[in-house]
Design a protein around this motif. Sequence first.
Motif, PDB file in Angstrom:
ATOM      1  N   TRP A 260     -14.145 -41.881  -8.537  1.00 56.63           N
ATOM      2  CA  TRP A 260     -15.414 -41.266  -8.917  1.00 56.63           C
ATOM      3  C   TRP A 260     -15.805 -40.109  -7.991  1.00 56.63           C
ATOM      4  O   TRP A 260     -16.968 -39.733  -7.938  1.00 56.63           O
ATOM      5  N   ALA A 261     -14.846 -39.519  -7.288  1.00 57.36           N
ATOM      6  CA  ALA A 261     -15.182 -38.484  -6.306  1.00 57.36           C
ATOM      7  C   ALA A 261     -15.803 -37.249  -6.942  1.00 57.36           C
ATOM      8  O   ALA A 261     -16.539 -36.514  -6.277  1.00 57.36           O
ATOM      9  N   ASP A 262     -15.523 -36.998  -8.220  1.00 53.20           N
ATOM     10  CA  ASP A 262     -16.030 -35.793  -8.883  1.00 53.20           C
ATOM     11  C   ASP A 262     -17.175 -36.089  -9.841  1.00 53.20           C
ATOM     12  O   ASP A 262     -17.514 -35.257 -10.692  1.00 53.20           O
ATOM     13  N   ALA A 263     -17.786 -37.254  -9.710  1.00 58.38           N
ATOM     14  CA  ALA A 263     -18.847 -37.659 -10.630  1.00 58.38           C
ATOM     15  C   ALA A 263     -20.131 -36.872 -10.387  1.00 58.38           C
ATOM     16  O   ALA A 263     -20.425 -36.452  -9.268  1.00 58.38           O
ATOM     17  N   LEU A 264     -20.888 -36.685 -11.475  1.00 60.14           N
ATOM     18  CA  LEU A 264     -22.198 -36.037 -11.410  1.00 60.14           C
ATOM     19  C   LEU A 264     -23.186 -36.832 -12.252  1.00 60.14           C
ATOM     20  O   LEU A 264     -22.861 -37.264 -13.361  1.00 60.14           O
TER      21      LEU A 264
END
Length: 365
Positions: A260-264
């Motif tokens: 989930w490192a690129d979650a927004l």
Amino acid sequence: MSGGGRVPVYELMGVREVAGGLLLVPPGVAGRAADGLRLRLAARELGPGRWEAVARDPSDVLVARRRPADGGPPVLVKCPRTGEAVRSLVRERDAVAVLAAQLRPPGLRGLLPRTLDSRLGGRPPVLVQEVLPGVPGDVLLSRRPELAAALTASAFGVLDELRGAAGGSSRDARLVDGWLGHRLAVLSDRVRWCRGAEGTAGLLALRAFLRRELTGHPVEVAWTHGDFTPGNLLLRSPDPAGRSAGQPAGRPFVTGLVDWADALADGPAVVDRASFALALGRLLEGRSWGEQVVRALRTGGLHRPETGELPLSGVLLAWLWHVSANLEKSRRSARNRHWLRAVLVPVLRELAAPPARPGPATRPD
């Protein structure tokens, strides 16, 4: 490695199944002094236990599956190698915590990798997560490609459930510059070719087209994963009777969603569906993201039987998310000439070239 022994090396399929879609560390790499030292220091920090498997993801993170000495369930121990990798794990840990707090049905929280211990400010930095069940979707598709449509239906169903449980979605065009600015800057900063005439022209054309499309039309804004691909989805395949845990006949069901490192919390919802479609094209047909996006530029969109029609703006957003995340998580991507030539350069060249069709490079901002 029990506190200080040798780290076992498992075959690729086994590691991917137990470590959530991560890549095997070749024996020569696993034995390097730096990685061995990281694992020894992590073992000293975490207490007695036994290392069961070692893996690495593309983001400069050394990952081990470890079983505590007290006989408890195994855990994933993530040891970042670089500052970029530390920041990536911080983003993942925080995004999962915020999303889990917002999910109203508690059952959906079980799809998220729960943090058991976070020492990302320590020496060495370490993040410990629970091991989620299931097989990565890309592994499942490599064995049973005929499940692609059913797998996609399950994946998109989970997307809808997560967004609904986290408060639904909205439509807001004011977020566009925030979505684009940092990611375009990553390409320019990390890749020298992008600072040349052709690369700069491509980036300017990309920005102009996306700003115009996203501000001129309603945009669905919701929680987005940011790297929603089969490899980050954990599933169980249907049982021989064609039904699993109450799911529709013949459909794999989702047991976890990782990375989930690129979650927004307020991202463009179309990114996840378009990312999944592009990843399917890579897995099932061997076509690179760059090849598929160039084709979408020439035809005005992307169509797959599993995902349906996707707009060109969504395809370009997914591509931008993909390349900027790879470049930001690891500087090795900027030195990978094959990846640059297959994925990044063709798209920006297509955008920079004056096309015969109406397209992003021919319209004013």
